[in-house]
Scaffold this motif. Sequence first.
Motif, PDB file in Angstrom:
ATOM      1  N   TYR A  76       0.857  -1.172   0.000  1.00 25.73           N
ATOM      2  CA  TYR A  76       0.000   0.000   0.000  1.00 25.73           C
ATOM      3  C   TYR A  76       0.897   1.227   0.000  1.00 25.73           C
ATOM      4  CZ  TYR A  76      -3.775  -3.149   1.262  1.00 25.73           C
ATOM      5  OH  TYR A  76      -4.692  -4.160   1.269  1.00 25.73           O
ATOM      6  N   THR A  77       0.622   2.189  -0.886  1.00 25.66           N
ATOM      7  CA  THR A  77       1.463   3.373  -1.041  1.00 25.66           C
ATOM      8  C   THR A  77       0.648   4.636  -0.791  1.00 25.66           C
ATOM      9  OG1 THR A  77       2.713   2.185  -2.734  1.00 25.66           O
ATOM     10  CG2 THR A  77       3.046   4.547  -2.612  1.00 25.66           C
ATOM     11  N   ARG A  78       1.224   5.561  -0.026  1.00 21.35           N
ATOM     12  CA  ARG A  78       0.637   6.881   0.211  1.00 21.35           C
ATOM     13  C   ARG A  78       1.697   7.911  -0.126  1.00 21.35           C
ATOM     14  NH1 ARG A  78      -0.099   6.970   6.213  1.00 21.35           N
ATOM     15  NH2 ARG A  78       1.746   5.739   6.032  1.00 21.35           N
ATOM     16  N   TYR A  79       1.267   9.075  -0.501  1.00 20.09           N
ATOM     17  CA  TYR A  79       2.198  10.155  -0.799  1.00 20.09           C
ATOM     18  C   TYR A  79       1.695  11.439  -0.167  1.00 20.09           C
ATOM     19  CZ  TYR A  79       5.196  13.348  -3.364  1.00 20.09           C
ATOM     20  OH  TYR A  79       6.104  14.309  -3.691  1.00 20.09           O
ATOM     21  N   SER A  80       2.546  12.084   0.636  1.00 23.89           N
ATOM     22  CA  SER A  80       2.139  13.273   1.372  1.00 23.89           C
ATOM     23  C   SER A  80       2.132  14.530   0.514  1.00 23.89           C
ATOM     24  CB  SER A  80       3.066  13.490   2.563  1.00 23.89           C
ATOM     25  OG  SER A  80       4.365  13.834   2.108  1.00 23.89           O
ATOM     26  N   GLY A  81       2.808  14.504  -0.618  1.00 23.63           N
ATOM     27  CA  GLY A  81       2.903  15.686  -1.460  1.00 23.63           C
ATOM     28  C   GLY A  81       4.229  16.405  -1.316  1.00 23.63           C
ATOM     29  N   TYR A  82       5.001  16.041  -0.321  1.00 27.23           N
ATOM     30  CA  TYR A  82       6.305  16.644  -0.099  1.00 27.23           C
ATOM     31  C   TYR A  82       7.402  15.777  -0.710  1.00 27.23           C
ATOM     32  CZ  TYR A  82       4.093  19.749   3.246  1.00 27.23           C
ATOM     33  OH  TYR A  82       3.305  20.687   3.818  1.00 27.23           O
ATOM     34  N   PRO A  83       8.539  16.381  -1.051  1.00 30.74           N
ATOM     35  CA  PRO A  83       9.658  15.580  -1.554  1.00 30.74           C
ATOM     36  C   PRO A  83      10.092  14.546  -0.515  1.00 30.74           C
ATOM     37  CG  PRO A  83      10.064  17.901  -1.938  1.00 30.74           C
ATOM     38  CD  PRO A  83       8.834  17.809  -1.096  1.00 30.74           C
ATOM     39  N   GLY A  84      10.223  13.320  -0.932  1.00 35.87           N
ATOM     40  CA  GLY A  84      10.583  12.244  -0.016  1.00 35.87           C
ATOM     41  C   GLY A  84       9.436  11.801   0.866  1.00 35.87           C
ATOM     42  N   GLY A  85       8.216  12.201   0.545  1.00 36.47           N
ATOM     43  CA  GLY A  85       7.066  11.923   1.395  1.00 36.47           C
ATOM     44  C   GLY A  85       6.300  10.677   1.014  1.00 36.47           C
ATOM     45  N   ILE A  86       6.905   9.770   0.269  1.00 36.39           N
ATOM     46  CA  ILE A  86       6.204   8.545  -0.110  1.00 36.39           C
ATOM     47  C   ILE A  86       6.316   7.538   1.032  1.00 36.39           C
ATOM     48  CG2 ILE A  86       8.133   7.388  -1.279  1.00 36.39           C
ATOM     49  CD1 ILE A  86       6.014   6.726  -3.493  1.00 36.39           C
ATOM     50  N   ARG A  87       5.209   6.913   1.350  1.00 35.62           N
ATOM     51  CA  ARG A  87       5.174   5.922   2.441  1.00 35.62           C
ATOM     52  C   ARG A  87       4.642   4.619   1.879  1.00 35.62           C
ATOM     53  NH1 ARG A  87       7.940   9.218   4.264  1.00 35.62           N
ATOM     54  NH2 ARG A  87       7.496  10.699   5.932  1.00 35.62           N
ATOM     55  N   LEU A  91       0.891  -5.448   3.296  1.00 35.88           N
ATOM     56  CA  LEU A  91      -0.398  -5.839   3.869  1.00 35.88           C
ATOM     57  C   LEU A  91      -0.218  -6.341   5.294  1.00 35.88           C
ATOM     58  CD1 LEU A  91      -3.443  -6.513   3.498  1.00 35.88           C
ATOM     59  CD2 LEU A  91      -2.717  -8.717   2.669  1.00 35.88           C
ATOM     60  N   GLY A  92       0.835  -7.098   5.547  1.00 32.67           N
ATOM     61  CA  GLY A  92       1.087  -7.601   6.901  1.00 32.67           C
ATOM     62  C   GLY A  92       1.317  -6.486   7.903  1.00 32.67           C
ATOM     63  N   GLU A  93       2.083  -5.455   7.503  1.00 34.10           N
ATOM     64  CA  GLU A  93       2.342  -4.327   8.396  1.00 34.10           C
ATOM     65  C   GLU A  93       1.069  -3.521   8.655  1.00 34.10           C
ATOM     66  OE1 GLU A  93       5.286  -2.301   6.132  1.00 34.10           O
ATOM     67  OE2 GLU A  93       6.912  -3.627   6.764  1.00 34.10           O
ATOM     68  N   LEU A  94       0.275  -3.302   7.604  1.00 28.92           N
ATOM     69  CA  LEU A  94      -0.971  -2.551   7.760  1.00 28.92           C
ATOM     70  C   LEU A  94      -1.979  -3.318   8.610  1.00 28.92           C
ATOM     71  CD1 LEU A  94      -2.553  -0.003   6.977  1.00 28.92           C
ATOM     72  CD2 LEU A  94      -3.386  -1.239   4.991  1.00 28.92           C
ATOM     73  N   ARG A  95      -1.961  -4.631   8.493  1.00 31.83           N
ATOM     74  CA  ARG A  95      -2.880  -5.461   9.268  1.00 31.83           C
ATOM     75  C   ARG A  95      -2.574  -5.368  10.764  1.00 31.83           C
ATOM     76  NH1 ARG A  95      -4.175 -11.458   7.326  1.00 31.83           N
ATOM     77  NH2 ARG A  95      -4.963 -10.243   5.607  1.00 31.83           N
ATOM     78  N   VAL A  96      -1.303  -5.204  11.108  1.00 34.12           N
ATOM     79  CA  VAL A  96      -0.933  -5.047  12.514  1.00 34.12           C
ATOM     80  C   VAL A  96      -1.290  -3.646  13.005  1.00 34.12           C
ATOM     81  CG1 VAL A  96       1.049  -4.905  14.078  1.00 34.12           C
ATOM     82  CG2 VAL A  96       0.898  -6.762  12.428  1.00 34.12           C
ATOM     83  N   ARG A  97      -1.018  -2.627  12.187  1.00 35.23           N
ATOM     84  CA  ARG A  97      -1.225  -1.236  12.599  1.00 35.23           C
ATOM     85  C   ARG A  97      -2.698  -0.846  12.603  1.00 35.23           C
ATOM     86  NH1 ARG A  97      -1.300   3.837  10.206  1.00 35.23           N
ATOM     87  NH2 ARG A  97      -1.169   2.951   8.116  1.00 35.23           N
ATOM     88  N   LYS A  98      -3.433  -1.127  11.511  1.00 31.96           N
ATOM     89  CA  LYS A  98      -4.847  -0.759  11.367  1.00 31.96           C
ATOM     90  C   LYS A  98      -5.570  -1.852  10.595  1.00 31.96           C
ATOM     91  CE  LYS A  98      -5.509   4.202  11.160  1.00 31.96           C
ATOM     92  NZ  LYS A  98      -5.812   5.296  10.265  1.00 31.96           N
TER      93      LYS A  98
END
Length: 139
Positions: A76-87, A91-98
């Motif tokens: 899963y990829t998110r982007y904040s809009g700032y340089p270097g802001g890609i996260r 699925l395993g990590e997201l399942r633990v977090r949320k």
Amino acid sequence: MQIVTRPTKQNDIKRSWHLIDVKGKVLGRISTDIAKLLMGKSKPYFAKNLDCGDYVVIINARDVKTTGNKNKGKVYTRYSGYPGGIRRETLGELRVRKPEEVVRHAVSGMIPKNKLHDSMMKRLLIFPGEEHKYASKIK
């Protein structure tokens, strides 16, 4: 005798509540059923331009299954809009977090991307465990 089809009006729409336990069920298979309930496709008065769907309460979101090697391979990829802001997170990590976000993302991808998308997604209520606060509304 002539049969007349009346257009659906906002006052004709009746919303009901559904409780779905996703424990041990495959994510993609159950997401299609949830999306159909949110859109109201099974109703006789379904119209694409109206929000005809029902409320859907999902429990045990942390125990949903996936097939194959998606726990490590699906990203899963998110982007904040700032340089270097890609996260990025798997699925395993997201399942633990949320854990509820995994189901929300899958269902959101199966609903039309139009003006009704947000109002349909507001009626999707996801809980990671067994307990939820809508027991009085579900019959």
